[in-house]
Motif scaffolding. Structure first.
Motif, PDB file in Angstrom:
ATOM      1  N   SER A  67      -0.565   1.503  -1.799  1.00 38.59           N
ATOM      2  CA  SER A  67       0.681   1.089  -1.140  1.00 38.59           C
ATOM      3  C   SER A  67       1.588   0.341  -2.100  1.00 38.59           C
ATOM      4  N   GLY A  68       1.010  -0.552  -2.905  1.00 40.77           N
ATOM      5  CA  GLY A  68       1.805  -1.293  -3.884  1.00 40.77           C
ATOM      6  C   GLY A  68       2.397  -0.374  -4.939  1.00 40.77           C
ATOM      7  N   TYR A  69       1.592   0.573  -5.416  1.00 45.68           N
ATOM      8  CA  TYR A  69       2.101   1.528  -6.399  1.00 45.68           C
ATOM      9  C   TYR A  69       3.192   2.401  -5.788  1.00 45.68           C
ATOM     10  N   ALA A  70       2.996   2.787  -4.525  1.00 45.96           N
ATOM     11  CA  ALA A  70       4.002   3.618  -3.862  1.00 45.96           C
ATOM     12  C   ALA A  70       5.340   2.891  -3.776  1.00 45.96           C
ATOM     13  N   ASP A  71       5.303   1.588  -3.484  1.00 43.02           N
ATOM     14  CA  ASP A  71       6.544   0.814  -3.418  1.00 43.02           C
ATOM     15  C   ASP A  71       7.237   0.787  -4.783  1.00 43.02           C
ATOM     16  N   GLN A  72       6.441   0.651  -5.854  1.00 34.19           N
ATOM     17  CA  GLN A  72       7.034   0.658  -7.202  1.00 34.19           C
ATOM     18  C   GLN A  72       7.647   2.019  -7.519  1.00 34.19           C
ATOM     19  N   TYR A  84       8.490  -0.863 -12.294  1.00 37.22           N
ATOM     20  CA  TYR A  84       7.037  -0.893 -12.428  1.00 37.22           C
ATOM     21  C   TYR A  84       6.538  -2.221 -13.008  1.00 37.22           C
ATOM     22  N   TRP A 117      -4.838  -0.092  -3.838  1.00 33.93           N
ATOM     23  CA  TRP A 117      -3.681  -0.277  -4.717  1.00 33.93           C
ATOM     24  C   TRP A 117      -2.522   0.661  -4.364  1.00 33.93           C
ATOM     25  N   ASP A 120       8.796   4.301  -5.414  1.00 37.12           N
ATOM     26  CA  ASP A 120      10.005   4.506  -4.615  1.00 37.12           C
ATOM     27  C   ASP A 120      11.153   3.628  -5.098  1.00 37.12           C
ATOM     28  N   GLY A 121      10.813   2.450  -5.617  1.00 37.07           N
ATOM     29  CA  GLY A 121      11.843   1.538  -6.095  1.00 37.07           C
ATOM     30  C   GLY A 121      12.293   1.812  -7.520  1.00 37.07           C
TER      31      GLY A 121
END
Length: 294
Positions: free
Chosen positions: A222-227, A233, A220, A229-230
């Motif tokens: 990588s997906g959380y990291a993208d959220q 959520y 999970w 950084d963006g």
């Protein structure tokens, strides 16, 4: 930039605790002329038998090599040992593999700059037994020119050696960040083993299920990291509201079984705060806002 230390460049290791001995041994194994120093000289006996040169002083050790590795108990000891040696350190590359904080790393970097010493702060992400392995990770931060100059020598310590950037604090920050992951994973496993232990399930029998659970969570990230950084959520799997209900179940189960419930209670406190801040419908990644607060 290509490495300029191709071949078997000489290296000095200051500090021969278990980790310092492992570092020295890896350099020797890879054919590097290795000078060592330690307050207790007996710790060098096995290394000397393998070809290391035991320096009779820190000054002698520093002058023996263009690359000086320090791995001692703390940053205060680094300063204590090297403060008197500004005249012989100048022009060399100093790599500090002592564990410490980002603040300490920046302070040592300033100290080194005043003495014309190229300084790399580093972090070792393994035990002494892992030094030299192809998958062993070490972090380095500081001037890239200094890292590039000695990269092939430093790779003797671990095949996954990674340069993080010019900011000297990055290695210590990564080190602390990985440590908090490690302790949270281990504490979660220990709490889980205590739970299943109430049903006489051995921890060894439960461990494979725990490994699969940890691997699922790791997927999970990588997906959380993208959220993160963006700064958004979206709840693609489960909301914090849903997580909260499961946390309450875990607390009740722990209390019913007589297992310490402080860890899940603390996690629930963070979730309660996150929901109070309006993140109940967001993904678990929104919990980072709680960790960003002092």
């Amino acid at each position: 930039m290509p490495n300029s230390d191709a071949g078997h460049a000489s290296v000095t290791v200051i500090g021969l605790g278990l980790m310092g001995q492992a570092l020295s041994g890896a350099f020797l194994k890879n054919g590097h002329a290795t000078t060592v120093w330690n307050r207790s000289t007996d710790k060098a006996d096995l290394l000397v038998a393998k070809g290391a040169v035991l320096a009779d002083s820190v000054r002698h050790a520093v002058t023996a090599s263009p690359l000086v590795i320090v791995c001692v108990s703390d940053y205060d000891v680094v300063r204590e040992l090297l403060d008197p040696l500004g005249d012989v350190l100048a022009g060399r590359v100093l790599v500090n593999l002592t564990s410490g904080t980002s603040k300490q790393a920046r302070e040592i970097a300033e100290w080194a700059a005043q003495r014309d010493v190229a300084y790399l702060d580093g972090a070792i992400m393994t035990t002494p037994q892992g030094i030299g392995a192809a998958d062993t990770l070490l972090f380095y931060s500081g001037p890239q020119s200094a890292f590039d100059r000695h990269e092939s020598t430093l790779r003797s310590l671990g095949g996954a050696t990674t340069y993080l950037g010019a900011d000297h604090a990055l290695s210590s920050l990564y080190d602390m960040a990985v440590l908090t992951i490690m302790w949270n994973v281990l504490n979660g496993f220990l709490h889980a083993a205590a739970l299943v232990g109430t049903a006489n399930v051995p921890a060894a029998k439960f461990a494979p299920a725990a490994r699969k659970g940890i691997a699922t969570v790791a997927d999970w990230l990588s997906g959380y990291a993208d959220q993160i950084d963006g700064g958004r959520y979206p709840a693609l799997d489960s909301t914090i509201d849903t997580h909260l209900a499961a946390m309450e179940h875990l607390i009740k189960e722990s209390e019913f079984l007589g297992v310490n419930a402080e860890l899940p209670k603390f996690v629930k406190v963070l979730a309660d705060r996150s929901i109070a801040d309006g993140h109940g419908g967001d993904s678990y990644a929104a919990m980072i806002e709680q960790f960003r607060k002092p």
